[in-house]
Design a protein around this motif. Structure first.
Motif, mmCIF file in Angstrom:
data_model
loop_
_atom_site.group_PDB
_atom_site.id
_atom_site.type_symbol
_atom_site.label_atom_id
_atom_site.label_comp_id
_atom_site.label_asym_id
_atom_site.label_seq_id
_atom_site.Cartn_x
_atom_site.Cartn_y
_atom_site.Cartn_z
ATOM 1 N N GLU A 72 13.024 28.510 -13.455
ATOM 2 C CA GLU A 72 12.456 27.729 -14.546
ATOM 3 C C GLU A 72 11.462 28.568 -15.348
ATOM 4 N N TYR A 116 24.970 21.694 -25.073
ATOM 5 C CA TYR A 116 24.848 21.829 -23.619
ATOM 6 C C TYR A 116 26.221 21.727 -22.961
ATOM 7 N N GLN A 118 28.622 20.802 -19.734
ATOM 8 C CA GLN A 118 28.702 19.902 -18.594
ATOM 9 C C GLN A 118 29.831 20.349 -17.667
ATOM 10 N N TYR A 136 20.599 12.052 -10.581
ATOM 11 C CA TYR A 136 20.734 11.829 -12.020
ATOM 12 C C TYR A 136 20.713 10.338 -12.356
ATOM 13 N N THR A 151 24.583 18.535 -15.952
ATOM 14 C CA THR A 151 24.230 19.521 -16.965
ATOM 15 C C THR A 151 23.135 20.424 -16.431
ATOM 16 N N GLY A 152 23.318 21.731 -16.574
ATOM 17 C CA GLY A 152 22.319 22.678 -16.120
ATOM 18 C C GLY A 152 21.656 23.387 -17.277
ATOM 19 N N ASP A 153 21.383 24.665 -17.071
ATOM 20 C CA ASP A 153 20.706 25.458 -18.095
ATOM 21 C C ASP A 153 21.682 26.131 -19.053
ATOM 22 N N ARG A 155 23.556 26.537 -21.988
ATOM 23 C CA ARG A 155 23.539 25.857 -23.280
ATOM 24 C C ARG A 155 23.153 26.829 -24.389
ATOM 25 N N ASN A 175 13.337 22.351 -16.546
ATOM 26 C CA ASN A 175 13.921 22.626 -17.859
ATOM 27 C C ASN A 175 14.942 21.583 -18.287
ATOM 28 N N LYS A 176 15.696 21.060 -17.335
ATOM 29 C CA LYS A 176 16.738 20.095 -17.706
ATOM 30 C C LYS A 176 16.113 18.855 -18.335
ATOM 31 N N SER A 180 16.011 17.596 -22.612
ATOM 32 C CA SER A 180 16.270 16.234 -23.074
ATOM 33 C C SER A 180 15.067 15.675 -23.827
#
Length: 303
Positions: A72, A116, A118, A136, A151-153, A155, A175-176, A180
């Motif tokens: 992060e 992003y 997925q 989630y 969804t991760g980093d 993107r 960060n996720k 958002s």
């Protein structure tokens, strides 16, 4: 366009990384590519491999963090030093496929500011996938911001998103959730995660649990409200039970139950209190860390 590549003990993946980035340049020749690698305190030869890439190709740069801060913070450092109009965040182990990058670029050119990726499917264990799905769901219901699941980093972030994230300097980062929280015009695309070719994952269950708790306590106060409501309900039930015992004793002359009832009640209420104190402690720990106002990271070298 910058591709940001955080790495921790990924010396075996550096050759695959080079091949992948060479292919990105070949497939997307209309962009001025830069590759920013972040060495997150690796203890192997990852830094030496990064230096070799920089010597061979001026498109490569690296940030050498002073120690292992975690992914992060490594991403935070990369965003601080990225100077391009947009950034693509990818894992240095190359589990993120480069063949979705053209689609990301196309949506970016159409005006989307956060594209992003997925996961459609992963080879993670049943336990890991199940706990992730439950996490989630909890986060989506507990917060008032839209959280993208699976969804991760991985993107593409426009400069507007990068500048917004650079203003958020907290050190306990998720960060996720931050992606958002900042909003902006988002677009989701799907990808098939590749199998890791070298090494092993650095995410233990403890680290994932810690990240999950950070995500919940950073973006919602629902656990505190839940503890308060639960405490009120338990107190009300205890009072009603007390009234019942008193009336039963006065009217029917029944003796009050002794040691077993007392122990069960004490242990139950003690457990509730410890849970509530634990929830409060999680929030206090974040306050403690942030009030010290320490820098998120230090670097040994930027090249």
């Amino acid at each position: 366009m910058t591709i940001l590549l955080p790495a921790y003990n990924e010396e075996e993946s550096m050759n695959d990384l080079k091949k992948g980035m060479d292919q990105v340049v070949k497939d997307n020749p209309d962009y001025d590519w830069q590759f920013l690698m972040i060495n997150d305190g690796s203890t192997d030869h990852t830094l030496e491999k990064m230096a070799e890439l920089c010597n061979e190709n001026p498109q490569y740069h690296y940030i050498d963090l002073s120690r292992n801060y975690g992914k992060e913070i490594a991403i935070m450092a990369g965003l601080d030093y990225a100077e391009s109009d947009a950034v693509i965040i990818m894992d240095a182990d190359m589990q993120h496929p480069i063949d979705v990058i053209p689609e990301m670029l196309r949506y970016w050119e159409e005006g989307y500011e956060d594209i992003y990726a997925q996961r459609q499917h992963s080879d993670e264990s049943w336990l890991k996938k199940t706990t992730s799905k439950v996490y989630y769901k909890i986060l989506q219901k507990a917060t008032n911001i839209p959280i993208q699941k699976d969804t991760g980093d991985f993107r593409l972030l426009d400069r507007k998103c990068i500048d917004a994230l650079k203003k958020m300097r907290e050190t306990d980062r998720n960060n996720k959730g931050m992606f958002s929280w900042i909003g902006f015009k988002k677009k989701g695309i799907y990808y098939q995660q590749r199998q890791r070719q070298h090494g092993k994952t650095k995410w233990s269950y403890y680290k994932l649990l810690n990240l999950a708790l950070t995500g919940i306590t950073s973006f919602t106060t629902t656990p505190l409200r839940f503890a308060s409501i639960f405490g009120i309900v338990v107190s009300l039930l205890a009072f009603l039970y007390l009234v019942y015992i008193v009336i039963k004793t006065l009217i029917y002359g029944d003796p009050v139950q002794g040691y077993p009832t007392l122990m069960v009640t004490i242990l139950f209420l003690g457990g509730i209190q410890l849970i509530a104190l634990g929830i409060i402690g999680e929030y206090l720990s974040h306050i403690f860390n942030e009030t010290k106002k320490r820098p998120g990271y230090f670097i040994r070298e930027y090249r």
